[in-house]
Design an enzyme around this catalytic site. Structure first.
Site, mmCIF file in Angstrom:
data_model
loop_
_atom_site.group_PDB
_atom_site.id
_atom_site.type_symbol
_atom_site.label_atom_id
_atom_site.label_comp_id
_atom_site.label_asym_id
_atom_site.label_seq_id
_atom_site.Cartn_x
_atom_site.Cartn_y
_atom_site.Cartn_z
ATOM 1 C CB SER A 419 -0.769 -0.069 0.920
ATOM 2 O OG SER A 419 -0.338 -0.382 2.604
ATOM 3 C CG ASN A 490 -2.153 4.623 1.296
ATOM 4 O OD1 ASN A 490 -3.794 4.464 1.897
ATOM 5 N ND2 ASN A 490 -2.642 2.952 1.882
#
Length: 709
Positions: A419, A490
């Protein structure tokens, strides 16, 4: 049989003699029979031709496509040619002097269903789906749907269909259809027999507009209770309330006045910022699949078998996506008990779905049969795609990819679910970086629709194309992004959490910040979100990024103190809030504001009252600014891709269209000016974190929008 093609509408006459011929009007506007101008013109011409032909006793409207009609051509909404408007076409159909029979050979949505409702009879097959999904575009059915459907389906059923936008199977709508055949294959033959029966019975015309609604079937309480029932999911949307008002008009007003009221409410919706946002998002989602990295000639690789490294929550969720699509999966864990635990959790998830009626027990077993496990990398030698879902640490990921490089067959796609980490660094651990790609699933992976597809510097075009196509097969919305810390989602969320923490340091409390962000439309505020995810997750990321944040000693300092005191969130019963045992309801805790006060004194930060507007701007505007930097760097190809990521991955309200559409709506100068203001007013913090992106500055000065790029 005589035939005449009228562009998007074909016309033919089925000759049966004795003035009992049937005019067949076929819509043929691929791919979904959208009711574009050419179709509307063609329908009018065909109906008028049939009405003027004395040998024609009845008219059938059907489709040459697999859909009856997908509804309006929404590309016409932005300055399209609306003449003739759809209501004019439907008036002609309903007031026709010969019976008009709609034969729905496939789904009918929006304007397509409104066409059928204006006909005198409707015929279809039991499993066929129909619906009025306009609410998903921020509008309501504007061609009589809100007035005709309640007259045929009943007010309660119509209300739910119009406000929810959900499709319904024809067999559940006996009032709408005059004949529902069991099998689609026999539809045309049975429809023609039905048509001849209508002719032989005297060609009676049943106009929907002449059906009266018994007010006793729709008392005021029905609408009151319905409003209360949808309050939570309709929060922030403009169209649902107007849909309800339009159905109320069907009950309280004569048909023609009801149509006028529907028209007024439709125009209110069309003029709303929510409709602009929802229509933007409709196109954004479709545009996400159009990328420049491959073309029609680029080959794809077959994905017949998948391997997944890690049988934890994320690995198990990813595996379920493939099993749901009928693709066999081998899950790898180094310890048998971890593997058994992972497979047991998947079974439990499927059995819970079965209890809710979403799956049959047979389907549970079918899917579990597609899921195998192993503790040896050798069992991945024949997979076409392998996805690692292990601990988010570079050394761990690289070890996994070295092992995969050694055992996987040539041409296998090696994917990482990272991520935040550098995909190119991961790919460098292999001898085949061209086969390495990032597939960032969002948690829970079996539920969340978003898939960030991360292309490395050396990822080949056929690998990109294969994974983008595969995403559709496993029912994901894929967005292609480039490599940087956190990719798009993110990377942007970092500023969101940072500013929430800083605002608390400056005197705001968690519940105030969360309320402002919830009222803006997010499913929860940043502090609630941090507690639900676990405050320790962000803490570990910050520990690994000290070199990027050490210049700011105030950076998320309160969140760090919470974690150091064991306040890691819901799982510990305390984080930014307290939680009663077994409850997810956050309870404000004065101890947290005391920590904030203590840290503010230590760092020399003056605490003060902070307005709702400042909270909103300081949390949302840096998010937009980071999006502008991402566009400049080419990490995202277009601003609408960022919007898709934020709506599907982070719960950004679809009625705002995503952060970049929201910025376009309020004006980029508004965002730019606020960034400059906070840069200048917030001292060192402002200088560190509120520098406007060059692209934002340029577009604001030119009076342009992100969507102009």
């Amino acid at each position: 049989m005589t035939q005449n093609s009228m562009q998007a509408v074909a016309y033919e006459v089925l000759e049966q003699g004795n003035n009992k011929n049937v005019a067949l009007v076929w819509m043929q506007n691929p791919p979904v029979n959208a009711l574009s101008k050419s179709v509307r013109v063609g329908l009018i011409a065909a109906i008028e031709q049939a009405l003027s032909d004395d040998s024609v006793a009845a008219i059938v409207i059907s489709s040459k496509q697999t859909l009856f009609s997908g509804g309006a051509d929404i590309s016409e909404f932005s300055g399209g040619d609306f003449e003739p408007p759809l209501p004019k076409v439907l008036d002609l159909i309903e007031n026709a002097s010969k019976p008009v029979i709609a034969v729905l050979n496939g789904p009918a949505f929006g304007g397509g269903l409104e066409v059928a409702l204006s006909c005198h009879y409707r015929v279809t097959f039991a499993a066929n789906k129909v619906g009025l999904p306009e609410v998903n575009l921020g509008i309501l059915p504007g061609a009589g749907g809100t007035q005709r459907l309640p007259r045929l389906a009943g007010v309660a059923q119509a209300l739910d269909m119009i406000v929810s936008g959900r499709p319904v199977a024809a067999k559940k709508l006996p009032g709408v259809f005059d004949l529902v055949v069991e099998q689609a294959e026999s539809l045309l033959n049975e429809a023609m027999a039905f048509c001849n029966k209508v002719i032989n019975d005297g060609a009676i015309i049943k106009r929907t507009s002449e059906v009266t609604i018994d007010p006793n079937t729709a008392p005021a309480e029905l609408f009151t209770q319905y409003r209360q029932g949808i309050a939570k999911q309709a929060r922030g949307f403009f169209a649902p309330e107007r849909c309800i008002q339009a159905v109320e008009a069907a009950v309280s007003l004569p048909f023609l006045q009801g149509l006028d009221r529907e028209g007024e409410l439709f125009m209110e919706c069309m003029a709303s910022k929510e409709a602009r946002a929802q229509q933007h998002f409709f196109f954004a989602e479709r545009a996400a699949s159009h990328v420049k990295d491959y073309d029609k000639t680029t080959p794809t690789r077959d994905i017949r078998k998948v391997g997944i490294i890690g049988a934890g929550t994320m690995g198990g969720g990813i595996a379920m996506n493939f099993a749901n699509a009928g693709i066999p999966v081998t899950m790898l864990e180094l310890k048998q008990d971890a593997l058994d635990k992972g497979l047991a959790l998947i079974r439990k998830n499927y059995e819970n779905s079965a209890k809710k009626g979403k799956l049959s027990l047979a389907q549970v077993e079918e899917r579990m049969a597609l899921l195998g496990g192993s503790t040896s990398y050798d069992d991945l030698s024949d997979v076409d795609l392998v996805i690692e879902a292990v601990f988010e640490k570079m050394s761990v990921k690289q070890e996994v990819f070295k092992s995969l490089d050694a055992v996987c067959k040539p041409g296998a796609i090696l994917a990482s679910n990272t991520s935040t980490l550098d995909l190119d660094e991961i790919a460098a651990a292999t001898t085949r970086p061209q086969d390495v790609i990032g597939l960032h699933f969002f948690s829970p992976a079996n539920v969340m629709k978003l898939l960030e597809v991360v292309k490395g510097e050396k990822t080949s075009a056929d690998v990109i194309k294969t994974t983008m196509m595969m995403a559709k097969k496993i029912n994901k919305v894929a967005v292609l992004v480039g490599v940087c810390f956190g990719f798009v989602g993110n990377r942007m969320i970092e500023s969101y959490g940072r500013e929430a923490n800083r605002l608390m340091l400056e005197g705001a409390n968690p519940e105030h910040v969360d309320k402002v962000i919830y009222d803006f439309g997010m499913p929860m505020g940043p502090f609630t979100m941090g507690d639900m995810a676990g405050q320790d997750i962000g803490y570990f990321v910050r520990q690994s990024r000290q070199e990027f944040i050490k210049h700011d000693p105030s950076y998320c300092v309160i969140a760090d103190r919470l974690v150091e005191q064991g306040r890691v969130g819901l799982k510990a019963g305390k984080g930014a809030y307290l939680y009663a045992e077994g409850s997810r309801v956050p309870i404000p805790d004065p101890a947290v504001t005391a920590i904030a006060k203590q840290e503010a004194e230590r760092l020399g930060v003056e605490q003060r009252n902070i307005s709702d507007q400042e909270i909103l701007e300081r949390i949302i505007f840096p998010l937009i600014n980071e999006g502008a930097l991402i566009l400049e760097e080419g990490i995202a190809a277009k601003s609408s891709d960022i919007d898709v990521i934020y709506v599907y991955g982070y719960g950004f309200p679809v009625y705002r269209g995503g952060p970049m559409q929201y910025a376009d709506e309020i004006g980029l100068k508004t965002v730019y000016d606020a960034m400059c203001k906070y840069r200048d007013e917030l001292g060192e913090h402002g200088k560190n974190w509120f520098k406007p992106a060059p692209l934002l500055k340029k577009l604001a000065e030119q009076g342009k929008r992100f969507s102009d790029l």
